[in-house]
Enzyme design. Structure first.
Site, mmCIF file in Angstrom:
data_model
loop_
_atom_site.group_PDB
_atom_site.id
_atom_site.type_symbol
_atom_site.label_atom_id
_atom_site.label_comp_id
_atom_site.label_asym_id
_atom_site.label_seq_id
_atom_site.Cartn_x
_atom_site.Cartn_y
_atom_site.Cartn_z
ATOM 1 N N ARG A 72 -20.752 -13.747 -50.230
ATOM 2 C CA ARG A 72 -21.404 -12.857 -51.186
ATOM 3 C C ARG A 72 -20.464 -11.790 -51.744
ATOM 4 O O ARG A 72 -20.707 -11.250 -52.819
ATOM 5 C CB ARG A 72 -22.677 -12.262 -50.571
ATOM 6 C CG ARG A 72 -23.765 -13.337 -50.365
ATOM 7 C CD ARG A 72 -25.067 -12.776 -49.828
ATOM 8 N NE ARG A 72 -24.967 -12.335 -48.461
ATOM 9 C CZ ARG A 72 -25.344 -13.049 -47.400
ATOM 10 N NH1 ARG A 72 -25.866 -14.259 -47.559
ATOM 11 N NH2 ARG A 72 -25.208 -12.556 -46.185
ATOM 12 N N GLU A 109 -22.690 -11.173 -32.290
ATOM 13 C CA GLU A 109 -23.634 -10.912 -31.198
ATOM 14 C C GLU A 109 -23.411 -11.922 -30.069
ATOM 15 O O GLU A 109 -23.339 -11.561 -28.898
ATOM 16 C CB GLU A 109 -25.064 -10.981 -31.740
ATOM 17 C CG GLU A 109 -26.094 -10.448 -30.769
ATOM 18 C CD GLU A 109 -27.511 -10.525 -31.338
ATOM 19 O OE1 GLU A 109 -28.417 -10.046 -30.655
ATOM 20 O OE2 GLU A 109 -27.692 -11.063 -32.446
#
Lengths: 193, 179
Positions: A72, A109
């Site tokens: 993006r 994570e």
């Protein structure tokens, strides 16, 4: 810093940009309110405002490189680069760039990922702006900053459409200032395709 | 600067990487084009000049290198930009189109509602080879009820006959350079 606290207080473009972003709950997993910029791209005026605000901020700062984070960052970075006369350098996921690369790992994570940049894309001493759509933990942007600094460049700022200060009030990432247009929204009352 | 001069400079700015991603492939690397601000601007300007009076309402860019060119064109001509993405990247409701690769298949997705009936669309990517990905892109846009006006690429690989493939689907191809 937020654009509104840094010269754009009351600028109606900021609200138009925020309103054009769609919130998709529980994507990619439960609990995450995903900030979807694709609806911003469907609104030519709001997309124009987004690019214009960044261009106005960076055009006179002698920035010679805009580095965009895949994918993006590839949407917002090039229009900014073109308008300010800078090179555009894509920072990509592993094995996408065909030439010789330098790699920087970063922690997710669960597990790690990696960002790559072509050797020779950036010269020592160049002034760089890093662009992505959103900053969350800052992990990806930190990796991007390390890549550019390893090439000897100076990262002037990181610019994102959406974000929050990393830890309460902290707007620096590895010492590099963060500039953000809007906060993430929690709900999605108004925005539809 | 004339179109011919600009196109010549664009072609010179490209870098060919042999044997990437696998032996025998001469990879056309556009990253060196992006490192030359004048050439990058000329590339985008050539597309803008071609399409600005064609009432294009949607520019659909194919992930990821179509994202490098499509948005600037969309902004200049006042069109929407629609990203066409690999599976599971787009967060909302999507339609999917499968396409065949040399070994196996892949899939392209578009958000439901991004493109509407009556839209006139331009499909953008950096390069066209066999045309498989572009045909999948075209199918997505047409399934949403829009008309694909043209496919625009920086590079065409004539040997792989993408132009012919697109012609058989009824869309013209505009490419700045041939490899």
């Amino acid at each position: 810093m937020f654009a509104e606290e840094n010269g754009l207080h009351g600028d109606p473009r900021i609200k138009a940009i925020s309103d054009a972003i769609r919130v998709v709950p529980h994507f990619p997993k439960p609990g995450i309110m995903f900030q979807d910029i694709t609806t911003l791209l469907l609104d030519p005026k709001a997309f124009r405002y987004t690019v214009d605000i960044f261009v106005d901020r960076y055009r006179d700062k002698n920035i010679s490189v805009v580095a965009g984070v895949e994918a993006r960052g590839f949407i917002f970075g090039p229009p900014i680069a073109l308008a300010i006369g800078a090179k555009f350098v894509p920072l990509r996921k592993p094995r996408k760039l065909p030439g010789e690369v330098i790699s920087e790992a970063y922690v997710l994570e669960y597990g790690t990922d990696c960002l790559e940049m072509h050797v020779g894309a950036v010269q020592p001493g160049e002034s760089v702006l890093i662009v992505d759509d959103l900053v969350a933990t800052g992990g990806t942007l930190s990796a991007a900053i390390r890549l550019l600094e390893r090439a000897g460049a100076e990262v002037v700022e990181c610019a994102c459409v959406i974000g929050l200060p990393l830890v309460k009030g902290n707007w620096r990432l590895n010492g590099v200032p963060l500039y953000v247009l809007v906060e993430p929204r929690l709900d999605d009352l108004e925005c539809t395709l | 600067m004339s179109s011919a001069d600009r196109i010549s400079a664009i072609k010179s700015s490209l870098r060919v990487i042999p044997n990437f991603p696998k032996p025998g492939i001469m990879f056309q690397d556009i990253t060196t084009l992006l490192l030359d601000p004048k050439v990058f601007k000329d590339t985008v300007d050539l597309f803008i000049e071609r399409y600005k009076n064609e009432n294009i309402s949607v520019v659909a860019g194919i992930e990821a290198r179509g994202f490098l060119f499509g948005p600037s064109i969309a902004l200049a001509i006042g069109a929407k930009f629609v990203p066409l993405r690999k599976p599971k990247k787009l967060p909302g409701e999507v339609i999917s189109e499968k396409y065949i690769l040399e070994y196996g298949s892949d899939c392209l997705e578009m958000h439901v509602g991004a493109v509407k009936s009556g839209d006139r669309a331009l499909i953008v990517d950096d390069l066209i080879a066999t045309g498989g990905t572009v045909c999948a892109a075209m199918n997505l846009v047409e399934r949403a009820g829009a008309e694909v006006v043209e496919c625009a690429c920086v590079i065409e690989v004539p040997k792989l006959k993408g132009r012919e493939r697109l012609k058989s689907c009824g869309i013209p191809l505009y490419a700045l350079v041939e490899s």
